[in-house]
Scaffold this active site. Structure first.
Site, short mmCIF file in Angstrom:
data_model
loop_
_atom_site.label_atom_id
_atom_site.label_comp_id
_atom_site.label_asym_id
_atom_site.label_seq_id
_atom_site.Cartn_x
_atom_site.Cartn_y
_atom_site.Cartn_z
CB CYS A 156 -0.13 0.77 7.64
SG CYS A 156 -1.84 0.73 7.05
CB CYS A 177 -0.95 0.01 1.19
SG CYS A 177 -2.08 -1.40 1.19
CG HIS A 234 -6.28 1.69 -0.01
ND1 HIS A 234 -5.12 2.28 -0.48
CD2 HIS A 234 -5.87 0.55 0.64
CE1 HIS A 234 -4.08 1.54 -0.13
NE2 HIS A 234 -4.51 0.50 0.54
#
Length: 452
Positions: free
Chosen positions: A438, A115, A408
């Site tokens: 994160c 990510c 996301h």
């Protein structure tokens, strides 16, 4: 905050002697964030499902060049991130760099840090500029979770390879006849840790239990995300960073906003959702987690000198950054708690100096666990510091909402968060901002930016 160890900086705070680059011995150059743009972020299987990640990346980069009026011939490198690459064209950066307005000799390479892939792309490009290897670079990332590769079983793959090599008709018929229904069952990529088998959602559940994060607190945080993102969309603060995308098949309809933001979200609706990952005792739901999303982002970076020569007014400068990691079997999404103290130390600043803070919202539980971690002496000592960062003022945190509401797209999110932070710092007249992300594998990223 006293560190127990020191690490080299690539960007030197103004109040300490200038650092030099290891290869040239010259002072590292300041890296300017000139501009950034992104596509709308759309829930997977909806508005942007007709485009793959490469196409989305091209939309973002083309719009960035158009808005800035930059001569594409000046771009020396494209660094791009993605998490689930196209198996036919795995170097997404090179495909994006082949836009007609960019020179064919433009260097291009793809990075992946789960990510934090766009963050890795941005810092890699920034390093090249700081070292003097480039003056102008584009970095970002893209993801199309509507178009993930679906794999055959290992047995089916072996039979297909054998079929392609068979020369005699009887050999081919025999192989075709050996195919069984179980061979045809597809295998989709899983959002799980290869080392532990634990999904991100399961990890968020575990973290919520370890840190005592209640379901109500998670739902309230998710509601806050939607309300702030809805307000930022309605009053026009968020929309300027979004590139319009014309939609197939007629290309008459245009997407201009994120479709995951729910202006009508309510705490009652969030409370009514059932836990997904631990159905009996869990607290993580579809409402307090970020959705699977399609989208792309692109950021224009320059050396301070080149930006000045070309007449660009940077929106901010990269002051420092840091990456960290921990055992994925522990608390998977606590990496930012280890990365942020070092990023602030490298910047010569404290949490109290930050005017705004952006924390990637993979899950409400993860953000709330990170906030507790920043106040923890134990986590500070794990990061190599004697005192914790302290409490983050909620009035400075994710003031435009975050990934829970906006969405996301794994490879693109870092670019969105960076530009939202820089743009809002400029709008509010703030000086310093901290962002954290994160990532799978127990990794975390933090960056400090300074308004120009």
């Amino acid at each position: 905050m006293t560190p127990s160890h020191r690490s080299p900086l690539y960007q030197t705070p103004a109040n300490v002697p200038a650092m030099t680059t290891p290869l040239t011995g010259r002072p590292a150059r300041r890296v300017a964030i000139v501009a950034g743009v992104r596509t709308p972020f759309a829930r997977a299987g909806t508005t942007l499902k007709g485009f793959d990640a490469i196409q989305l990346g091209k939309f973002a980069v083309a719009e960035l060049l158009q808005r800035t009026g930059l001569d594409g011939k000046l771009v020396e490198g494209v660094v791009y991130g993605t998490v689930i690459p196209n198996v036919i064209a795995p170097n997404i950066a090179r495909e994006v760099s082949l836009l007609p307005m960019l020179p064919k000799g433009c260097q291009a390479f793809t990075v992946s840090r789960a990510c934090a892939s766009a963050n890795q792309a941005i810092t890699d490009a920034a390093d090249q500029i700081a070292l003097g290897h480039m003056d102008v670079a584009i970095a970002g990332g893209a993801e199309s979770l509507s178009n993930v590769p679906i794999l055959h079983s290992r047995t089916m793959a072996e039979k297909l390879v054998a079929l392609s090599r068979a020369k005699a008709l009887n050999q081919r018929l025999k192989l075709i006849g050996s195919i069984r229904p179980r061979d045809l069952v597809p295998i989709a990529p899983a959002i799980a840790e290869p080392s532990t088998g634990e999904t991100m959602g399961q990890s968020a559940e575990k973290m919520a239990k370890i840190n005592g994060i209640a379901r109500e607190e998670q739902d309230q945080f998710a509601l806050r995300s939607h309300r702030l993102a809805a307000a930022g969309t309605q009053d026009g603060r968020l929309t300027p960073e979004i590139a319009p995308v014309y939609l197939p098949p007629a290309f008459e309809e245009v997407a201009t906003t994120d479709n995951g933001v729910r202006a009508d979200s309510s705490i009652e609706a969030l409370r009514a959702l059932k836990p997904v990952f631990d159905r009996k005792y869990g607290s993580v739901t579809a409402g307090n987690a970020s959705p699977l999303t399609d989208g792309a982002s692109a950021v224009l970076l320059m050396s301070e000198e080149r930006a000045k020569d070309l007449g660009y007014a940077p929106v901010a400068y990269i002051r420092s950054y840091s990456y960290a990691a921990l055992d994925p079997g522990e608390q998977l999404l606590m990496g930012p708690v280890l990365a942020a103290p070092m990023a602030l130390h490298r910047a010569g600043l404290s949490l109290q100096d930050m005017d705004l803070v952006e924390i990637h919202e993979a899950f409400a539980a993860q953000v709330l666990c990170n906030l507790k971690g920043f106040e923890s002496r134990e986590w500070a000592e794990r990061a190599g510091f004697s005192r914790p960062l302290g409490e983050i003022d909620r009035a400075k945190l994710n003031v435009m909402g975050g990934s829970i509401s906006i969405g996301h797209p794994f490879g693109a999110t870092g670019g969105r968060i960076l530009m939202t932070l820089c743009n809002e710092l400029a709008r509010r007249g703030g000086q310093f901002g901290l962002m954290t992300v994160c990532a799978a594998g127990g990794m975390g990223h933090a960056m400090v930016v300074e308004r120009a």
